[in-house]
Each structure stands twice: as structure tokens, then as C-alpha cells.
Design a protein around this motif. Structure first.
Motif, short mmCIF file in Angstrom:
data_model
loop_
_atom_site.label_atom_id
_atom_site.label_comp_id
_atom_site.label_asym_id
_atom_site.label_seq_id
_atom_site.Cartn_x
_atom_site.Cartn_y
_atom_site.Cartn_z
N THR A 52 -3.24 5.45 1.35
CA THR A 52 -4.29 4.54 1.78
C THR A 52 -4.94 4.76 3.49
O THR A 52 -6.13 4.96 3.25
N PRO A 53 -4.05 4.82 4.22
CA PRO A 53 -4.88 4.90 5.59
C PRO A 53 -4.92 6.50 5.83
O PRO A 53 -5.63 6.91 6.80
N LEU A 54 -4.29 7.29 5.01
CA LEU A 54 -4.32 8.66 5.46
C LEU A 54 -5.78 8.96 4.95
O LEU A 54 -6.49 10.10 5.88
N PRO A 110 -8.76 7.81 5.60
CA PRO A 110 -9.87 7.53 6.92
C PRO A 110 -9.45 8.67 7.87
O PRO A 110 -10.13 8.93 8.66
N PHE A 111 -7.98 8.65 8.03
CA PHE A 111 -7.38 9.64 9.34
C PHE A 111 -7.84 10.96 8.97
O PHE A 111 -8.41 11.84 9.90
N LEU A 159 0.86 -1.12 -0.01
CA LEU A 159 -0.07 -0.15 0.02
C LEU A 159 0.84 1.25 -0.01
O LEU A 159 1.98 1.24 0.29
N ILE A 162 -11.69 11.36 9.83
CA ILE A 162 -11.96 11.36 11.36
C ILE A 162 -11.48 12.64 11.84
O ILE A 162 -12.30 13.23 12.52
N TYR A 175 1.12 5.27 1.50
CA TYR A 175 0.86 6.04 2.59
C TYR A 175 -0.65 6.77 2.45
O TYR A 175 -1.21 7.17 3.58
#
Lengths: 423, 263
Positions: free
Chosen positions: B210-212, B214-215, B206, B218, B208
Motif C-alpha cells: 500500500t505505501p510502496l 506512492p513511494f 495494510l 515519487i 507493505y
């Protein structure tokens, strides 16, 4: 109890939003810490380090959380609960965010252990104190509701963290968890102060310098308050025994021959019972015409007894029953611990009280688990550990008997409360 | 390397009834080192008549031998076949109907990982394969290249691949400086005395970003919540002050009236 400098607790209204805020904070601090075991395995695999070295990550975090109590209470006494909690929420999220870029274990010690730990310390003490300020008649119930967030949080977060790790690996998962942790800032925003100018009225010298509030750290007025000292000493003993089952229940179950899932289920049942106990204990305490310290002693004694009886549980159902009892009683005493403190030191000094108590309690919890492990190594099984843990709790409850006015009737204390509240 | 018999192993299938066609009986046998093996099939008859039955032994559908056996007083009949090679062996009993049992002789199977291993571009990852009970002689790693399997050459590219063989029953392939091309399947092959077996591990790479996502979602939610909370507080304070001034005015009006009323 209220003194002239503080407004009357609303016992409702916005107070329930404060309870919600404290509930979310308990979930996002303690629920998060309890579910961190998911990341533990990932760190061991990625950094190739021993389990012992990796477990320092959460140990440092918890130690900073407890030792930071007095700092947190001094800051919130000076500036009010809301800014301190919001800053703490930001710090704890920031620590987790920085941790997602970690290249070494030391990096994790500093970002999660130190930074997030400090954030958690700034969040926890003022939130619980705010609940105590907003409620009088229903204080214990409100506190019970608030602290039950820890149990619910660990339920929700354990599977969630595992899912995040499976989807994003530990780096991405930590990033998302940091975002979730930032919700502490939103929860902190709910902690509306009761008086517009904050709690500066509590410290008489606050008029001339901002420094005196921090210097009160060095010579806290509560250190000479005899009932507080007794209360704190009692809880050092209680804390020494309190966490033993959480650490040693599963290994004990495995040693008796139960498989991994059945042993883990023992702990889950205790956790559910703990959750119910927190709410029920709080609710009962406010309803019954029994004095808070008496109920507190009762729950502490029952917790100690059920813990000492755990070694008797040889069959699964008996052991499960004892775990549920332990969980329920241990949960019930938590809200009473905080509202009992509010009664002893007064809502004016509740911030200071919680902070100081957190700090001294850490001595008990640091000693408890290693001592219990040492006993097991010496005697060969966990029987001695559980009995000694129960003994610590019983000793703590004995100290409670030494509190002033312990044996006076419930009627005396309620009339005393009412007279101080009348204008 | 000499193919030396190390142990004699006797295996027996469960007794089964001749007269109703039950599901075929199968048994997996894991062979770690060379051995002389006797496979035995045991047949039980419910009736008392002493019948003669034909027995055929097959290896992978090739007939090895055929013979006849007769039921004795205890109504059991055995047939034994000696072998020393890997494969699938079947004993077939036939009178009017046919009943059989199959032995699958295999080398120890290696389990890979069911789920993907996830990692990021620029990061490093360790792929692990274990064979706890049976210790292989050596391990070889392969990676998928299209539909082929190419051996991973860690001596040619030491700053990209490292194979850690500290313990003989665990192999770890460490991949450094991961790029998106490394998003493929990897196989760890364990070499045993009697053969090889493979386990599969898949790597998913992946970025970075990709998780950025949802972060950031939120974080935006937190900012919005804080704004709502503060705005609501200002609004309710204004309302309170407004209601307070109205009350103040009302009492003034009353006072004035009272003044007028009083003589």
C-alpha cells in the motif's frame, strides 16, 4: 568578492534555478526536521520508550548535520557541489527508507540519526555556498529566498506528515517521506557548476593527489584567519540564544495560563514572521547602501532585545507582538549571516567557511537549550532563560564590532569590490 | 459485593418558566459509585397568581409518584425525588401546559478512538483505552466476529494477544503477528461498581504494497526530473557550442574579405 581563479557571478540567469534548488533543499532538510515531531509521538507509542530516549533520534540527526559540515565542504571543494549534493540527497532518503523497517530505537538512531544526518550535511553546505557563488550584487536576497524554504517546508510538511501517519501508520509514512526526500537528488542536479572542471582550482595542491583536499580538514586554512574566527565566535554566542524561543516559547505560554492552541499559535506566528524576515532581510540588505556587517549587527541586536523583552509580555497580544518581532528579526539575520561570511572569506573559501562555521555553531546550539532549561528549573519560570538568551545574542553582536574595517564607510567597501572585479 | 451507599448527592435542574413550551431540559449525571441521590426540579412562575401544579416523577416512562404543589410568595416551587438506581428520571409539571426535565444517570462513558488504528501484516500493534477520571474495577476486551462480539482470550492465545494493565485507568491490548483477519473492531469494556461501559477501537490492516505504490511513483518522478535536467543541460551546451562555431566561421569570412579588399 571574486579572485582571478573564479568566473564572475552571473547574478541572475541560471542563478535563479540554483536559488530554487537551495530553496527545495532547505525545505526538504530543515522543513522535514522541524516537522518530525509528528513521528515522535508514534515512536513513543510503538516502542514504549521514554520521550527523552526518542528525542535522541532527531538530536543525533541535527548533530551529524552540523558536525558533518567540514566533511561536506571538503568533498564539494574537491568534486564540485553537484555530485556531493546528489549523493547526500540519496543518503538522506536511504536513511529514512531503512528507518521504515526499524524494530528498535537503536535502528532509528543509526538510520535516521547517522545516515540521514550525513546525507543532510552533504546537501546543506554546498547548496548555500553555490548560491553565494552565483550572486554578488543580489547575494543576500538570493540567500534569503533560499533559506525561506525551511519555513515553508515546515508549514507544508507538518500537516502532510500527520496525514501520512493517519493513512499509512508510521512505517508507511516514513517510506513515503523517504521518497519525498529523494527529490533532493533532483534539486542537486540543478546545481550546475560555474566552471566545467569544478572548483579544483581553489586548492593549489589539487594537481597531484585527491587526498590533500581531505587533509585540509585537519589543518583548515581558515582556522588562522582572524576575521573568520571572530565571526564564528560571534555566531557561537548567537546560536546559544537563537533557538531558545523555539524550544521554550510554548511551555512559557502554557505557564502564563494560555491553553495549548493559543500557545502553539504564538510559535506559528513567530515562524511566519521568521519566513517574512528571511526574504525581507535579504531583499533589504542588497538594496540599502549600508554595509552587510552593519545590517547584520542591527538585526542581531534587535533579535536579542526582543527576546530579552519576552518576559514582559504578560498579556496575550503583547506577547504575540514580541514573538512576531523576534521571528522577523531572527529570520532577517539568517541570509545576512551567510553572505556576510562570503564577504569575509571570499567565494573561493565559502564552502570551507560554511562547513567550519556549522561545526563550531553546533557548540552554541547544543549548550543553549539545556542551559535555558536549567535556568528555568533553578528560578521557577522562563524569565531568566529569555533574558540570558537575549544577552547571548547581544554579546554575539558586540563581537561583530571587533571585525576589521568595521567602522569604515559603505562607499569604501563598494569601490574596493569594484576594483577587484575589473579585469 | 455489598451495594453500600457512599455519598449523598443532591442535584438540581435549572429553573425554567412554566408558561411557554421550551425545549425539554436534560442533564447527564455520571455516577461512579453507589449513592443515595435526591433529584430536585425547580419551577419559576412569571405571574403573581398562586396556582397549583401537578408534579409527576417517572423512571424510564414508568410513573413513580404523582402529587400537587402550590406556588409560594417567591413564585418558586420544588419537587424532590429520592432514588438509588440507575436510569432516566423525569419530573413533569402540568397545569394547562406540560413542562419537564430529565436526568440521565449513567456510568462513566469510555471514549474509544474515532479514527482507525493502522498497522501492517506481520507487525504488532497496541490498542489503548483510557478512563482518566474514574478508575474501573476491571477491563474486558471484545472483538467483533461478524455481527457478534467475542471476548478476547489472552490466556488461551498468549503469543497473539497480551493485555497490559500496569495502571488501573489505562488498558492496552497488544496484538502480535497481525494478519488480515485482524482487520476488525475491538471493544474495551470498563467494569464499574454500578455497571459497564464500552469504547470502540477499529484496526485497519495494510500490506507493505500500500505505501510502496506512492513511494515508487515519487521515485520515478525524481528519476524523470534528473533526466530532464541533464538532458536540458546537454542540449543548451550543444546550442552554445554550435553558436560559438558559427561565430568563429563568421569572423573567418570577414577576415578573408578584408584580405581580399586590402590591396
Amino acid at each position: 568578492m571574486t579572485d582571478g581563479a573564479h568566473p564572475e557571478p552571473p547574478d541572475g540567469g541560471w542563478g535563479w534555478m540554483v536559488v530554487l534548488a537551495a530553496f527545495l533543499q532547505a525545505a526538504l532538510v530543515f522543513g522535514l526536521i522541524r516537522s518530525f515531531g509528528v513521528f515522535f509521538m508514534e515512536f513513543v507509542g510503538y516502542f514504549g520508550e521514554l520521550a527523552g530516549r526518542v528525542s535522541w533520534v532527531t538530536s543525533i540527526g541535527i548533530a551529524v548535520l552540523q558536525l558533518g559540515g567540514p566533511v561536506s565542504s571538503a568533498l564539494s571543494t574537491q568534486y564540485g557541489a553537484r555530485p556531493v549534493v546528489m549523493a547526500g540527497g540519496f543518503l538522506s532518503g536511504l536513511g529514512l527508507l531503512l528507518a521504515s523497517f526499524a524494530t528498535s530505537l537503536t535502528h532509528l538512531y543509526l538510520s535516521i540519526g547517522l545516515l540521514s544526518g550525513l546525507g543532510w550535511a552533504l546537501v546543506f553546505t554546498p547548496s548555500v555556498a553555490s548560491v553565494a557563488r552565483y550572486f554578488a550584487k543580489r547575494r543576500t536576497f538570493a540567500t534569503g529566498l533560499a533559506v525561506s524554504g525551511a519555513g515553508l517546508g515546515s508549514f507544508a510538511f507538518s500537516p502532510l506528515f500527520q496525514l501520512l501517519v493517519d493513512t499509512y501508520a508510521w512505517r508507511g509514512a516514513l517510506l513515503v517521506v523517504a521518497g519525498i526526500s529523494f527529490n533532493l537528488v533532483a534539486a542537486g542536479a540543478l546545481l550546475r557548476p560555474l566552471e566545467p572542471e569544478g572548483n579544483k582550482a581553489a586548492a593549489p595542491e589539487a594537481g597531484w593527489l585527491r587526498l590533500p583536499a581531505l587533509s585540509s580538514l585537519c589543518r583548515p586554512s581558515l582556522a588562522s584567519h582572524r576575521p573568520f574566527l571572530l565571526y564564528a565566535a560571534a555566531f557561537i554566542l548567537v546560536d546559544a540564544g537563537y533557538y531558545i524561543p523555539y524550544v521554550h516559547l510554548v511551555p512559557h505560554g502554557r505557564e502564563l495560563g494560555f491553553d495549548e492552541y493559543r500557545a502553539a499559535f504564538l510559535l506559528s506566528s513567530a515562524a511566519v514572521a521568521d519566513l517574512c524576515g528571511r526574504v525581507a532581510g535579504g531583499w533589504l540588505a542588497d538594496r540599502l547602501a549600508v554595509r552587510l556587517v552593519h545590517s547584520l549587527t542591527l538585526w542581531t541586536v534587535l533579535t536579542g532585545l526582543s527576546m530579552a523583552l519576552v518576559p514582559l509580555g504578560r498579556s496575550y497580544s503583547l506577547l504575540m507582538g514580541l514573538c512576531i518581532c523576534y521571528g522577523f528579526f531572527a529570520g532577517a539575520l539568517v541570509p545576512l549571516q551567510f553572505s556576510g561570511l562570503a564577504e569575509i572569506v571570499g567565494t573561493g573559501r565559502i564552502m570551507e567557511g560554511i562547513g567550519l562555521m556549522q561545526m563550531v555553531e553546533s557548540a552554541g546550539s547544543l549548550v543553549g537549550a539545556p542551559l535555558s532549561g536549567w535556568l528555568r528549573d533553578m528560578t521557577g519560570d522562563y524569565t531568566a532563560s529569555f533574558i540570558v538568551a537575549g544577552a547571548f545574542l547581544l554579546a554575539g553582536s558586540l563581537l561583530l564590532f571587533a571585525l576589521p574595517n568595521y567602522f569604515s564607510c559603505p562607499l569604501d567597501s563598494t569601490t574596493k569590490e569594484e576594483t577587484t572585479r575589473d579585469p | 459485593m455489598l451495594f453500600q451507599p457512599v455519598e449523598n448527592v443532591y442535584l438540581q435542574s435549572e429553573p425554567f418558566w412554566l408558561w411557554f413550551s421550551s425545549a425539554p431540559v436534560e442533564e447527564n449525571v455520571i455516577l461512579y459509585s453507589p449513592a443515595n441521590i435526591a433529584l430536585s426540579c425547580n419551577l419559576t412562575s412569571p405571574s403573581t397568581d398562586s396556582a397549583t401544579v401537578n408534579v409527576t416523577w417517572k423512571k424510564d416512562n414508568e410513573t413513580l409518584r404523582s402529587s400537587s404543589v402550590t406556588f409560594n410568595e417567591t413564585k418558586h416551587v420544588w419537587s424532590t425525588q429520592y432514588i438509588n438506581q440507575m436510569g432516566n428520571y423525569t419530573c413533569v409539571f402540568k397545569r394547562d401546559q406540560e413542562v419537564k426535565a430529565t436526568f440521565h444517570l449513567q456510568v462513566p462513558q469510555i471514549e474509544g478512538k474515532e479514527h482507525h488504528v493502522v498497522s501492517y501484516v506481520g507487525d504488532s500493534v497496541v490498542l489503548v483505552c483510557k478512563s482518566i477520571k474514574y478508575i474501573p474495577i476491571s477491563w474486558i476486551w471484545y472483538m467483533s466476529n461478524g455481527s457478534d462480539q467475542v471476548a478476547v482470550n489472552d490466556s488461551l492465545m498468549p503469543d497473539k494477544y497480551t493485555v497490559d494493565e500496569k495502571y488501573a485507568n489505562i488498558t492496552k491490548l497488544k496484538i502480535l503477528k497481525i494478519s488480515e483477519e485482524d482487520d476488525r473492531s475491538y471493544w474495551c469494556q470498563a467494569v464499574f461498581k454500578l455497571g459497564e461501559s464500552k469504547g470502540k477501537v477499529s484496526l485497519k490492516v495494510l500490506t507493505y504494497m500500500t505505501p510502496l505504490k506512492p513511494f515508487l511513483a515519487i521515485a520515478a518522478e525524481v528519476i524523470i526530473l534528473v533526466a530532464i535536467i541533464f538532458l536540458y543541460e546537454m542540449y543548451s551546451k550543444k546550442k552554445q557550442m554550435h553558436a560559438g562555431t558559427l561565430q568563429g566561421e563568421g569572423s573567418n569570412v570577414l577576415k578573408q574579405n578584408a584580405l581580399i579588399m586590402a590591396p
